[in-house]
Design a protein around this motif. Structure first.
Motif, short mmCIF file in Angstrom:
data_model
loop_
_atom_site.label_atom_id
_atom_site.label_comp_id
_atom_site.label_asym_id
_atom_site.label_seq_id
_atom_site.Cartn_x
_atom_site.Cartn_y
_atom_site.Cartn_z
N ARG A 35 0.28 -0.96 -0.66
CA ARG A 35 -0.40 -0.09 0.17
C ARG A 35 0.51 1.61 0.46
O ARG A 35 2.08 1.32 0.39
CB ARG A 35 -1.10 -0.06 1.07
N SER A 82 -6.59 2.32 -3.69
CA SER A 82 -6.88 2.48 -3.27
C SER A 82 -8.58 2.30 -3.86
O SER A 82 -8.13 1.63 -5.51
CB SER A 82 -6.84 4.16 -2.91
N THR A 94 -2.95 9.85 -0.53
CA THR A 94 -3.98 10.04 -1.17
C THR A 94 -3.49 10.43 -2.06
O THR A 94 -4.20 11.11 -3.34
CB THR A 94 -4.98 11.11 0.04
N GLU A 128 -8.21 0.71 1.52
CA GLU A 128 -9.20 1.44 2.94
C GLU A 128 -9.83 0.25 3.07
O GLU A 128 -9.73 0.07 4.65
CB GLU A 128 -10.35 2.17 2.33
#
Length: 228
Positions: free
Chosen positions: A59, A116, A78, A139
């Motif tokens: 991730r 994501s 993000t 997530e």
């Protein structure tokens, strides 16, 4: 292929479900990944080679925590993945990916990705591939690959026992996650790639896999060529 010299042959695995990694398995996005992580590394004065090595199969938030623990990893991840989701012009489907997915029913497969949800969906759209019924993204788990949480979650959502699942992966972290989940793993990439050494079987691409169905055995995944 653990602990033995690989030899090329056809291998069959019976399964209740097939769990796919996304990048490097179903879609090829390495150019976008390289561009975004290289730019991010330069912007923070970090060696991009080290960053790209850490990013393989994991991730984004975990990669940033590893290489830049002083940064706000969630905010950085993000922003990074929002940019990647817009950079899909050269994202393509992996060889044989579309045909392999078409041969599986919705309840027989899932995607488990370190990306994501917005990024994963953007890459699937760019590659022209269908979205799965069960789609486990970064997530949805508290720990990313090599932790087995994502693969165990996907198996549970499909109602498939872990030992009856086959994982298809291209990265060491994902292979470790699949094996820790008690699943059999097909590593994609072939050749002499050391990071595939812990996979049960190695094949070149999705094009080297086919789905069969036999009475009493159910779903069969056959490697048309590969190393064991």
């Amino acid at each position: 292929m653990m602990g033995s010299s690989p030899m090329s042959q056809s291998v069959e695995m019976s399964a209740a479900a097939v769990l796919f990694d996304l990048d490097g398995v179903l879609v090829f996005s390495s150019a976008s990944v390289h561009r975004s992580w290289t730019a991010w590394a330069h912007s923070h004065g970090i060696d991009p080679v080290a960053v790209l090595a850490a990013a393989s199969g994991t991730r984004s938030v975990d990669t940033i925590r590893q290489v830049a623990p002083h940064l706000d990893a969630e905010a950085e991840a993000t922003r990074l993945e929002a940019g990647q989701a817009l950079d899909t012009s050269d994202v393509t489907a992996g060889p044989g990916a579309a045909a392999l997915l078409e041969s599986l029913a919705q309840h027989e497969w899932a995607i488990v990705t370190s990306g994501s949800e917005p990024l994963a969906r953007a890459r699937l759209r760019a590659a022209g591939l269908p979205e799965p019924k069960v789609f486990v993204t970064a997530e949805q788990v508290s720990a990313g690959k090599p932790d087995p949480a994502g693969y165990l979650l996907a198996a549970g959502l499909l109602g498939a026992p872990p030992q009856r699942c086959v994982v298809i992966e291209d990265a060491a972290a994902g292979i470790a996650a699949g094996r820790s989940a008690g699943m059999r793993v097909i590593g994609l990439g072939g050749g002499e790639s050391e990071h595939l050494a812990e996979a049960d079987v190695v094949a070149g691409a999705c094009a080297d896999l086919e789905v069969l169905r036999e009475p009493g055995r159910g779903l069969i995944i056959r490697t048309t060529e590969g190393d064991v």
